[in-house]
Each structure stands twice: as structure tokens, then as C-alpha cells.
Design a protein around this motif. Structure first.
Motif, short mmCIF file in Angstrom:
data_model
loop_
_atom_site.label_atom_id
_atom_site.label_comp_id
_atom_site.label_asym_id
_atom_site.label_seq_id
_atom_site.Cartn_x
_atom_site.Cartn_y
_atom_site.Cartn_z
N PRO A 196 0.83 -1.22 0.00
CA PRO A 196 0.00 0.00 0.00
C PRO A 196 0.86 1.27 0.00
N GLN A 197 1.96 1.25 0.72
CA GLN A 197 2.87 2.39 0.74
C GLN A 197 3.43 2.65 -0.66
N ILE A 198 3.86 1.60 -1.35
CA ILE A 198 4.39 1.75 -2.71
C ILE A 198 3.31 2.28 -3.64
N LEU A 199 2.12 1.71 -3.58
CA LEU A 199 1.04 2.13 -4.48
C LEU A 199 0.58 3.56 -4.18
N ASN A 200 0.57 3.96 -2.91
CA ASN A 200 0.22 5.35 -2.59
C ASN A 200 1.25 6.32 -3.16
N ALA A 201 2.53 5.98 -2.99
CA ALA A 201 3.59 6.85 -3.53
C ALA A 201 3.54 6.86 -5.06
N ALA A 202 3.26 5.71 -5.65
CA ALA A 202 3.17 5.63 -7.11
C ALA A 202 1.98 6.44 -7.62
N GLU A 203 0.86 6.38 -6.93
CA GLU A 203 -0.32 7.16 -7.32
C GLU A 203 0.01 8.65 -7.34
N TRP A 204 0.66 9.12 -6.29
CA TRP A 204 1.02 10.54 -6.21
C TRP A 204 2.01 10.90 -7.32
N THR A 205 3.04 10.08 -7.50
CA THR A 205 4.09 10.40 -8.47
C THR A 205 3.56 10.32 -9.90
N PHE A 206 2.85 9.26 -10.25
CA PHE A 206 2.28 9.16 -11.59
C PHE A 206 1.26 10.28 -11.81
N GLY A 207 0.51 10.62 -10.77
CA GLY A 207 -0.48 11.68 -10.89
C GLY A 207 0.12 13.04 -11.12
N ARG B 68 -21.32 12.66 -7.01
CA ARG B 68 -20.88 13.39 -5.82
C ARG B 68 -19.88 12.56 -5.00
N ALA B 69 -20.16 11.27 -4.86
CA ALA B 69 -19.25 10.40 -4.11
C ALA B 69 -17.90 10.31 -4.80
N LYS B 70 -17.88 10.24 -6.12
CA LYS B 70 -16.62 10.15 -6.85
C LYS B 70 -15.83 11.46 -6.79
N MET B 71 -16.54 12.58 -6.82
CA MET B 71 -15.86 13.87 -6.69
C MET B 71 -15.23 14.00 -5.30
N ALA B 72 -15.95 13.58 -4.28
CA ALA B 72 -15.41 13.62 -2.92
C ALA B 72 -14.21 12.68 -2.80
N PHE B 73 -14.31 11.50 -3.39
CA PHE B 73 -13.19 10.55 -3.39
C PHE B 73 -11.96 11.17 -4.05
N SER B 74 -12.15 11.81 -5.18
CA SER B 74 -11.04 12.40 -5.91
C SER B 74 -10.37 13.50 -5.09
N ARG B 75 -11.16 14.31 -4.41
CA ARG B 75 -10.60 15.37 -3.57
C ARG B 75 -9.80 14.79 -2.41
N ARG B 76 -10.28 13.70 -1.83
CA ARG B 76 -9.59 13.08 -0.70
C ARG B 76 -8.34 12.33 -1.15
N SER B 77 -8.38 11.72 -2.31
CA SER B 77 -7.34 10.79 -2.72
C SER B 77 -6.17 11.43 -3.46
N PHE B 78 -6.40 12.50 -4.17
CA PHE B 78 -5.33 13.06 -4.97
C PHE B 78 -4.23 13.61 -4.08
N PHE B 79 -3.00 13.31 -4.40
CA PHE B 79 -1.81 13.72 -3.66
C PHE B 79 -1.73 13.07 -2.29
N ARG B 80 -2.26 11.88 -2.16
CA ARG B 80 -2.17 11.15 -0.90
C ARG B 80 -0.91 10.29 -0.93
N VAL B 81 -0.06 10.44 0.04
CA VAL B 81 1.14 9.61 0.17
C VAL B 81 1.22 9.13 1.60
N GLY B 82 1.61 7.86 1.77
CA GLY B 82 1.81 7.32 3.11
C GLY B 82 0.66 6.52 3.60
#
Length: 115
Positions: free
Chosen positions: A22-33, A101-115
Motif C-alpha cells: 500500500p505504501q508503494i502504491l500510494n507513492a506511485a499514485e502521487w508520483t504518476f499523478g 458526488r461520491a466520486k468527486m469527494a473521493f477524488s478530492r480526498r485521494s489526490f496527492f495522498r502519500v503514506g
């Protein structure tokens, strides 16, 4: 829910591995994003996780494989509650609006999440 981080054939999953993925995938999500596929370096993801690059390559043979796993995890999370919103129990407009609305809230919470 499908595990997008299943071990490569012949490899066992240990408790440290479950904690590291999960740590790798979170960092990858942020970096690829932020940098895209071409602008991302596995070394940068490793540095964000404070692990050697070799550890990432143990789980994902290539940067592209890590990218695919990152996208698969995001898509799985994104679609996880679709059946709750888009069901026969809800009016179509209510379901679509609620899902968006749920997806928009998810996107706001998830983008740039690391750790």
C-alpha cells in the motif's frame, strides 16, 4: 474485492509485504499523478517510501507494471460503490447524482495522498 497486488508466481505474501505494497502504491499514485508515466522514476517512488528501488522491482518487474497496478487499484476503489448508487432501489437521477458526488469527494480526498 480483487487484490491488484498479488505476489508474482512462486512468491509468498508476508506481513511486511502487505504493509509495504500500500505504501508503494500510494507513492506511485502521487508520483504518476503529478509527473505522468514518462516523467516518473522508480527511484523517486522508492525514496518516498524510504525503501530501496530493488524492493519495488521485486513486486513490480517494470515501471509500467507498477503503473498498471496503480491504475487497477484506483479503478477498483472508484467502482467499489457503484452498485450501491446505481441500483433498482434508487431513482436513476438520484443514483447518478449521488455516485458523481461520491466520486468527486473521493477524488478530492485521494489526490496527492502519500503514506
Amino acid at each position: 474485492m480483487t487484490d491488484v497486488c498479488t505476489p508474482m508466481k512462486g512468491r509468498k505474501t508476508s506481513a511486511p509485504r502487505r504493509a509495504t505494497l500500500p505504501q508503494i502504491l500510494n507513492a506511485a499514485e502521487w508520483t504518476f499523478g503529478t509527473r505522468g508515466l514518462k516523467g516518473t522514476r522508480v527511484e523517486e517512488i522508492a525514496a518516498l517510501c524510504a525503501i530501496p528501488k530493488a524492493n519495488i522491482l521485486y513486486y513490480f518487474r517494470t515501471k509500467e507494471e507498477l503503473y498498471q497496478a496503480t491504475l487497477a487499484r484506483l479503478l477498483e476503489i472508484w467502482l467499489a460503490d457503484a452498485d450501491d448508487w446505481l441500483s433498482a432501489e434508487r431513482a436513476p437521477l438520484e443514483g447518478v447524482e449521488g455516485y458523481i458526488r461520491a466520486k468527486m469527494a473521493f477524488s478530492r480526498r485521494s489526490f496527492f495522498r502519500v503514506g
